[in-house]
Structure formats: C-alpha cells, structure tokens
Scaffold this motif. Structure first.
Motif, short mmCIF file in Angstrom:
data_model
loop_
_atom_site.label_atom_id
_atom_site.label_comp_id
_atom_site.label_asym_id
_atom_site.label_seq_id
_atom_site.Cartn_x
_atom_site.Cartn_y
_atom_site.Cartn_z
N ARG A 82 0.82 -1.21 0.00
CA ARG A 82 0.00 0.00 0.00
C ARG A 82 0.86 1.27 0.00
O ARG A 82 0.58 2.22 -0.73
CB ARG A 82 -0.90 -0.05 1.23
N GLU A 83 1.94 1.26 0.80
CA GLU A 83 2.81 2.45 0.84
C GLU A 83 3.53 2.64 -0.50
O GLU A 83 3.66 3.78 -0.96
CB GLU A 83 3.82 2.36 1.99
N LYS A 121 13.73 11.28 -3.09
CA LYS A 121 14.67 10.87 -4.16
C LYS A 121 14.83 9.35 -4.22
O LYS A 121 15.23 8.82 -5.25
CB LYS A 121 16.04 11.52 -3.93
N ASP A 122 14.62 8.67 -3.12
CA ASP A 122 14.83 7.21 -3.09
C ASP A 122 13.57 6.53 -2.56
O ASP A 122 13.29 6.57 -1.36
CB ASP A 122 16.05 6.91 -2.20
N LYS A 123 12.83 5.87 -3.48
CA LYS A 123 11.51 5.33 -3.09
C LYS A 123 11.59 4.25 -2.02
O LYS A 123 10.72 4.16 -1.16
CB LYS A 123 10.78 4.80 -4.33
N ASP A 124 12.64 3.43 -2.07
CA ASP A 124 12.76 2.35 -1.07
C ASP A 124 12.95 2.94 0.33
O ASP A 124 12.29 2.52 1.29
CB ASP A 124 13.94 1.43 -1.41
N LYS A 125 13.87 3.92 0.41
CA LYS A 125 14.10 4.57 1.70
C LYS A 125 12.83 5.28 2.20
O LYS A 125 12.51 5.27 3.38
CB LYS A 125 15.22 5.61 1.58
N PHE A 129 10.86 4.49 5.53
CA PHE A 129 10.61 5.54 6.51
C PHE A 129 9.14 5.60 6.91
O PHE A 129 8.80 5.66 8.10
CB PHE A 129 11.05 6.91 5.96
N MET A 130 8.26 5.56 5.91
CA MET A 130 6.82 5.64 6.18
C MET A 130 6.36 4.45 7.03
O MET A 130 5.55 4.59 7.94
CB MET A 130 6.01 5.68 4.88
N MET A 131 6.89 3.27 6.71
CA MET A 131 6.52 2.06 7.47
C MET A 131 6.89 2.22 8.94
O MET A 131 6.11 1.91 9.83
CB MET A 131 7.25 0.84 6.90
N PHE A 133 8.07 5.10 10.67
CA PHE A 133 7.80 6.30 11.45
C PHE A 133 6.40 6.84 11.29
O PHE A 133 5.90 7.54 12.15
CB PHE A 133 8.85 7.37 11.14
N GLU A 134 5.73 6.55 10.15
CA GLU A 134 4.33 6.95 10.08
C GLU A 134 3.45 5.86 10.72
O GLU A 134 2.56 6.16 11.50
CB GLU A 134 3.88 7.18 8.63
N LEU A 135 3.73 4.61 10.36
CA LEU A 135 2.86 3.52 10.81
C LEU A 135 3.40 2.79 12.05
O LEU A 135 2.68 1.99 12.65
CB LEU A 135 2.63 2.52 9.68
N GLY A 136 4.65 3.06 12.39
CA GLY A 136 5.22 2.41 13.57
C GLY A 136 5.41 0.91 13.41
O GLY A 136 5.32 0.16 14.38
N LEU A 137 5.67 0.46 12.17
CA LEU A 137 5.83 -0.98 11.93
C LEU A 137 7.29 -1.32 11.63
O LEU A 137 7.89 -0.74 10.74
CB LEU A 137 4.98 -1.41 10.73
N ASP A 138 7.83 -2.27 12.39
CA ASP A 138 9.16 -2.79 12.09
C ASP A 138 9.02 -4.06 11.27
O ASP A 138 8.06 -4.81 11.45
CB ASP A 138 9.92 -3.09 13.39
N LYS A 139 10.00 -4.30 10.40
CA LYS A 139 9.95 -5.52 9.58
C LYS A 139 10.00 -6.74 10.49
O LYS A 139 10.97 -6.93 11.22
CB LYS A 139 11.14 -5.53 8.62
N PRO A 140 8.96 -7.59 10.48
CA PRO A 140 8.99 -8.74 11.39
C PRO A 140 9.91 -9.84 10.85
O PRO A 140 10.03 -10.02 9.64
CB PRO A 140 7.53 -9.22 11.42
N ASP A 141 10.54 -10.56 11.76
CA ASP A 141 11.43 -11.66 11.39
C ASP A 141 10.61 -12.96 11.37
O ASP A 141 10.06 -13.36 12.39
CB ASP A 141 12.55 -11.71 12.44
N PRO A 142 10.54 -13.65 10.21
CA PRO A 142 9.69 -14.85 10.12
C PRO A 142 10.10 -15.95 11.09
O PRO A 142 9.26 -16.64 11.66
CB PRO A 142 9.92 -15.34 8.68
N LYS A 143 11.43 -16.10 11.32
CA LYS A 143 11.91 -17.12 12.26
C LYS A 143 11.51 -16.80 13.70
O LYS A 143 11.32 -17.67 14.53
CB LYS A 143 13.43 -17.23 12.18
N ARG A 144 11.43 -15.48 13.96
CA ARG A 144 11.12 -15.01 15.31
C ARG A 144 9.79 -15.58 15.83
O ARG A 144 9.71 -16.01 16.98
CB ARG A 144 11.10 -13.48 15.29
N ALA A 145 8.77 -15.60 14.97
CA ALA A 145 7.45 -16.09 15.39
C ALA A 145 7.54 -17.53 15.89
O ALA A 145 6.99 -17.87 16.93
CB ALA A 145 6.46 -15.98 14.23
N ARG A 146 8.29 -18.37 15.15
CA ARG A 146 8.37 -19.78 15.51
C ARG A 146 9.18 -19.97 16.79
O ARG A 146 8.76 -20.68 17.71
CB ARG A 146 9.02 -20.56 14.36
#
Lengths: 229, 229
Positions: A82-83, A121-125, A129-131, A133-146
């Motif tokens: 979505r972002e 200037k850099d869409k990935d960055k 950033f939006m993920m 600092f706007e949404l407060g979401l950190d990239k979850p680690d798939p192994k972490r859940a298990r």
C-alpha cells in the motif's frame, strides 16, 4: 531505533519470551492447584487438572503467539504494498506525511521541506521511513514467530510444573498445597527479582510485585473454589 | 506516530484489551474443562476447577497488566531524568545520537547537522525526541494501566464463563463437554472473525486460526488428562 543505547538496558528477545511464559506458568497452575486443594480430597484430580491446564495454557500462549507472528508478517506485507502504491499515486500527500512526522518532532518548516525532498529521491528509503515512522511498523522476522512460540510455550510448561510438583510427592492436597506455597513463593520471588534485573527495574520491587500477583491469584482461586464447594 | 493514518485500520485501546482477555479466556478454561471431562465423573469438580482457573487467570492477566503498566511508568520517568542529565552533561554525544537516528533514516550528513543543531536549541523537545526515537519510549498514560487491567480481567471472566456454562446445565461431564464444544467453537469462530476485522486482517482466516488454537488446546488437554488417568 539503533544499536547504541548507552547503558540503557535492553533484554534480548528470548529472555522476553521466557519472562512472558514463566510469569503466567508459575502463577496460573499454582493458583488452580491451590483452589482445588481446599475442595477435593485427591492429589490425582489436582495433578490431572494442573497438567491439563499446563497443556492448554502453553498451547494457547505458544500457538497463539506463533499465529499472531504470522498475522503480523501478513499485515506488514499488506501495508508495504500500500505504501509503495501511495508514493507512486499520491506522492505530494506522502511528502506532506513525511513533513508531518518531523513537524511533530518540533522541527521548523524549512527543515521539514529539506528532509521531505531528500526522502523523495529514493523510493525504497521513503517507503521504509513511512513504514517505521508513520505507521510504527518494524519488519517482522519470520523465524522469530516460531522461536518465540516455542520459548514461551516451554517456559510456561517449566513454570507450571514447579507449583504442581509437590502434589506428586505428598499424599493429601493440603500437604501438597503447603509445600507448593513454599516452593512457588520462593520461585516467584527469585523469578521476579531476575525479571526486574533484565528489564532494568529495581529487583526488590520486581520480586515483591511478582510474588504478590501469584499470591493474590492463588488466594482468590482458593476462595472462589471454597465458595462453590 | 501521529493521528493521520489514511485508511490503515488501527483498533482502539479497549478493543485490544478485550481481544487479549477474551482470546485466553475462551481458550484455556475451555481446554481445562475438556481435559477434566474425560477423567472425572462430576460436573461440580469441573466447575470448581474452571472457576478457580478463571479467578487465577483473570487476576494474573489483569493485575499483571496493571503492575506492568506501573513498571512502564517508572521506567519512562527514570529514562527521562537520565536523558535530561545527558543533554546537560554530554551534549555533543547526544547531538551525535540525533544525527545517528537520521543517518539510519537515510538522510545526508548535511541534513543530519541541520536537524541536530535545530534540536539542540530546545532541551525539552530534544529530550522528547531522544525518548521517542532513540529509546522508542512513548509517554505512558497512568489511567491506561488501570483501565487496561480491568478490561482484560473482565474479558477473561466473560470469555471463560462461556465454555464453562454448559456444565451448569448438564448432569454428566461428557454431556457438558459436548455442549461446551458446540457453544465454544461457535464463539471462537465469531470472536476470531471480529478480532481479525478490527485488526484489519482477513476475517475468515482469523476465525479459522482462533478456532484452531482453541480446539488444539482442548484436544491436548483432553489427551494429557486421559494419559494421567
């Protein structure tokens, strides 16, 4: 946010898991066994109920944690697409959102503009950033859940077997209860002490708080069960 | 981070509390009662154990949540004084930490300097920034801890009484179990559906996941109890 935290103590993920699992594991089976001790005359029933509760509690916490982790990953990925779409379709709106984040930090409009232009200037960055600092979401680690599910579930089992074990070695529920109270209060105190230490709290306050929760829960369970009896 | 979230769905605090309390409340007493149903011949024992568990679980979750909230407030205040001291005693080190936060966001060194200099002009804003973005701490709401404890505890009680209630109205544990399975599976499904809806997930997947956790927990408890019998 970054790795340098001066002496601010942060506990690692697996310690957090153990603390979560053991907090409830020590408390709820202890209280359940205490509640039953006043009203049944057989240790076998208490052990059956206690082991059933440990099975149920460890699965609810472990499997529940695992599926919550999976859900978090799905949620992150959905918001990520979505972002990416939004910086493509409504870039001016998204730049304003960057400025809003920095406005809230108390930075001047000029500085907000400098940052928003540089970010764009850099869409990935930008999306990163939006993920974060706007949404407060950190990239979850798939192994972490298990791993987390396993650690929490196992800690619940270990924690739960402590208050239950005296009922194996005694003949009557009231004897089991007495021994269970001694053993569990000591364990709650030690656990609360170390829990507070790893989370940077005052260990003595932590020890007293954890012991208090366990004792109040056991007292309430004993009282409720005796009413019903 | 700020109030404007486009259509990204966020659930309110009290809905989160109800979800937390009811997830475990529906699952663990259900599983405990199921486990006991295979091995005891009196509904009274199941009800006693179930009510003792509900008392223990709601106190462990509610009081535990309350004290965790209090600890969070103490922790926040301790870190706040430390940050005020640090911007006073080692301002250059703290300015570097501001730059580090923005470096991690991918901003250029020039922009980092502009921000750090601007931030350093107002100590309150500076400390606020460090709390939120260096340490990831939001100012905790003192009322929140108390309300949250109450909401979670009450939801656990309401959730727990659902799987237990059939044992009031039946004569034999196996009849209680059959009715409890029907009632609880329906409630888990409906609860999972709405839980997923308010957290922005697919409601059908959510419904199936929650029902699955409850059923696996109950199955495991039944199996463990029957082994012990």
């Amino acid at each position: 946010m970054h790795d340098h935290h001066e002496e601010h103590l942060r506990s690692s993920a697996w310690i957090t898991d153990i603390v979560i699992g053991m907090s409830d594991g020590l408390t709820v089976p202890f209280a359940l066994a205490a509640g039953l001790s006043g009203v049944v005359d057989s240790n076998a029933i208490i052990l059956t109920a206690g082991l059933a509760e440990i099975a149920a509690g460890s699965i609810a916490m472990g499997l529940g944690g695992y599926l919550a982790g999976r859900t978090e990953i799905d949620h992150y990925n959905a918001e990520l697409s979505r972002e990416y779409q939004e910086v493509e379709v409504v870039p001016e709106k998204e730049k304003q959102e960057v400025r809003d984040v920095f406005a809230e930090m108390g930075l001047s409009p000029e500085t907000q503009n400098v940052i928003a232009d540089e970010m764009a200037k850099d869409k990935d960055k930008w999306v990163d950033f939006m993920m974060k600092f706007e949404l407060g979401l950190d990239k979850p680690d798939p192994k972490r859940a298990r791993n987390s599910a396993f650690n929490i579930g196992m800690s619940y089992i270990v924690g739960g077997l402590i208050p239950l074990s005296p009922y194996f070695f005694t003949q009557h529920p009231i004897d089991g209860l007495k021994l269970s109270c001694v053993v569990t209060v000591i364990c709650l105190f030690i656990f609360g002490f170390f829990k507070a230490k790893v989370t940077g709290q005052n260990p003595w306050t932590g020890a007293i708080r954890v012991t208090l929760i366990g004792s109040v829960a056991a007292g309430a369970a004993f009282f409720i069960a005796s009413l019903f009896d």
